[in-house]
Design an enzyme around this catalytic site. Structure first.
Site, PDB file in Angstrom:
ATOM      1  N   GLN A 145      -3.721  13.713  -7.117  1.00 21.18           N
ATOM      2  CA  GLN A 145      -3.364  12.304  -6.947  1.00 21.18           C
ATOM      3  C   GLN A 145      -4.632  11.455  -6.825  1.00 21.18           C
ATOM      4  OE1 GLN A 145      -0.514  11.571  -3.832  1.00 21.18           O
ATOM      5  NE2 GLN A 145      -0.690   9.353  -3.974  1.00 21.18           N
ATOM      6  N   ASP A 158      -0.608   8.837 -10.378  1.00 17.75           N
ATOM      7  CA  ASP A 158      -1.483   7.658 -10.458  1.00 17.75           C
ATOM      8  C   ASP A 158      -2.943   8.071 -10.637  1.00 17.75           C
ATOM      9  OD1 ASP A 158       0.913   6.390  -9.803  1.00 17.75           O
ATOM     10  OD2 ASP A 158       0.371   6.109  -7.702  1.00 17.75           O
ATOM     11  N   ARG A 218       2.991   3.388 -13.829  1.00 13.58           N
ATOM     12  CA  ARG A 218       3.889   2.563 -13.020  1.00 13.58           C
ATOM     13  C   ARG A 218       3.076   1.413 -12.432  1.00 13.58           C
ATOM     14  NH1 ARG A 218       5.028   5.506  -7.211  1.00 13.58           N
ATOM     15  NH2 ARG A 218       2.935   6.327  -6.822  1.00 13.58           N
TER      16      ARG A 218
END
Length: 560
Positions: A375, A397, A465
């Protein structure tokens, strides 16, 4: 030469005319109502009309804008007001967190804020120091103000405690709004300039708008280098690339160099050095946390290959460390170039946010490098960066931040997350529609890691996102593997940002590039060549101005 000079004069007149028309409401207003005060009021209203915070703009600008204001007055005033407010907010920010539970995360967030707000202030001060030169460097101004606002937002975001985060946001609200207003004012001057080619039938108006003074042919020497380039940099570039140049310092684990650690070599870079400073890092695994501070600029660092010269760290948010401070390697100084090195954060998926590489370096370049993590692997925090022939791996992400960053010919590897998790490649942090930031993934390959491959259809993976309201990401001319879900993109939280984000795809290929089932969000776009042009390396990060001086392969437009 003569034509360029004439056009430069016309363009300058256009800037003045545009803003005077907006700012002054011309002399007829004087004749019609005889009131300078009324004219000034109209001037301020016109200046503030296109800002996101017009009331804040009118309240602050009314004391400095009048019927005699020119473009330079307006720009300088808006920047100075933002700087004044930021400096005042900095003092107030020191009170946030006092008396709160003294957790390591809170202590780290407070320390981060001091650094980030100083960075924000430095960027605004740099613009003020430009004086009348400012309007000739519009792109720089827009990128610097974008960075200023990013640092303020990052400061507040660093607090995990929601009450402290809200308190810091309130402290910084006026400074953020004034910075946003300054950005909007500068951006709208540029929009008028873009019409000049129609008015005067001149084809190179965009070159004027986006160039610095150094772009004139008069500013190049006989070898084609800019006149401001140091003798050392000329020699470096003439050699055909920095790796063949003699390094100023050598780092080697076995003691065969000048230093045994990378940080020691960086600390030893002289403050008064001129031109490029070259550091060669020999093959080895360097387990250390490295920081290139903002006052160490124009460093070139190269290794023996991304698998042979590796920098390893293991800090994570789960250990009570802010996301920013988990970075194994951080480069803040302008003009950092890195080739043939690897950066890893080995904390693992279970420890959540764990950054391998963090970047604030304007005009930062990474060539043939590797960034591995899970991450939040790669934190492109702010400013302009370019990645070529790099490998980036992660889960959630894992390419994030609010820089203007272009990834060209890179391999993006999606790894296996923890059970009951999915993957999102990008999370961009643009929080204002005028910000000059975004992620562009061009001619890259998006593939699953070997550990993910057998379950790539069970474990959902998405292109990105929206971390912030105006998140902007463009995937173009790339090969997308079948691991990407047909809808392509994942919401952050319900309807948040779905109308204001800008996600776009252009001319991609591969089984994951089929767009028939893509999301139907208002902010998602399937774009054509004309719209995609603005996201190519030349215009998007001003690559035509500076990449040729880094000896890094690149293409400024579409894939050849």
């Amino acid at each position: 030469m003569a034509k360029a000079a004439v056009f430069g004069g016309l363009a300058a007149i256009l800037v003045v005319a545009a803003v005077v028309a907006i700012v002054a409401t011309v002399s007829t207003s004087h004749k019609s109502n005889g009131s300078t005060l009324a004219t000034s009021s109209k001037s301020v209203s016109a200046v503030c009309a296109n800002t996101l915070y017009p009331e804040t703009c009118q309240r602050s600008m009314s004391t400095v804008v009048n019927a005699k204001s020119d473009p330079q007055d307006v720009v300088k005033a808006s920047i100075q007001l933002a700087l004044n407010e930021l400096n005042e907010s900095f003092q107030k920010s020191l009170e946030v967190g006092k008396g709160a539970a003294n957790s390591s995360i809170t202590a780290g967030a407070i320390a981060n804020c001091k650094e980030l707000l100083q960075d924000a202030s430095d960027d605004l001060q740099a613009i003020v120091k430009l004086g009348n030169e400012a309007l000739r460097r519009q792109d720089d101004l827009e990128h610097w103000i974008t960075a200023t606002m990013t640092f303020m937002d990052n400061c507040a975001d660093g607090f995990e405690d929601s009450e402290l985060r809200t308190a810091m946001q309130n402290v910084l609200r006026n400074a953020t709004e004034m910075s946003s207003n300054a950005l909007a004012i500068i951006t709208n001057i540029g929009k008028f300039l873009q019409q000049a080619d129609k008015l005067f039938n001149v084809t190179n108006v965009s070159n004027f708008q986006h160039r610095r003074l150094l772009e004139n042919s008069n500013d190049l020497d006989a070898q084609g280098f800019p006149v401001w380039l140091s003798a050392g940099d000329r020699k470096l570039l003439a050699a055909g690339g920095a790796p063949r140049a003699k390094p100023n310092a050598v780092v080697a684990k076995d003691g065969s160099g000048n230093f045994k650690s990378i940080q020691a070599a960086i600390d030893a870079v002289p403050k008064d050095k001129k031109g490029r400073y070259v550091i060669y890092v020999k093959a080895g695994i360097y387990e250390e946390t490295v920081l290139i501070p903002k006052d160490k600029t124009n460093i070139f660092m190269y290794g023996d290959g991304p698998k042979r010269t590796r920098v390893l760290g293991h800090k994570s948010n789960a250990d009570g460390i802010t996301t920013q401070d988990t970075a194994t390697f951080s480069a803040l100084g302008q003009g950092f170039i890195c080739k043939n090195m690897g950066f890893s954060n080995t904390a693992g998926a279970a420890k959540h946010q764990a950054v391998a590489l963090r970047l604030q370096s304007d005009f930062g370049v990474f060539y043939n490098c590797r960034m591995d993590g899970y991450q939040d692997t790669l934190y492109v925090q702010a400013r302009r960066q370019f990645f070529r022939n790099c490998v980036i791996s992660g889960t959630i992400d894992f390419i994030f931040g609010n820089a203007a960053a272009v990834f060209q010919n890179c391999l993006i590897i999606v790894r296996r997350p923890m059970d009951n998790q999915g993957n999102t490649i990008t999370a961009h942090g643009r929080m204002d529609p005028n910000m000059k930031s975004g992620l562009v993934i061009q001619n890259c390959r998006i593939v699953p890691d070997q550990a993910l491959f057998p379950d790539r259809f069970k474990i959902p993976s998405y292109l990105g996102r929206p971390w912030k309201m105006y998140s902007r990401t463009v995937i173009m001319e790339s090969t997308i593997g079948d691991l990407i879900k047909p809808e392509g993109w994942l919401p952050w939280d319900g309807e948040f940002a779905l109308k204001t984000l800008y996600y776009a795809e252009y001319a991609n290929r591969g089984p994951g590039a089929n767009t028939r089932a893509r999301v139907k969000w208002p902010g998602f776009h399937l774009i054509g060549r004309n719209e995609a042009q603005q996201f190519t390396t030349g215009p998007f990060i001003n690559g035509n101005m500076w990449l040729k001086y880094t000896s890094t392969p690149n293409f400024l437009g579409f894939t050849p």
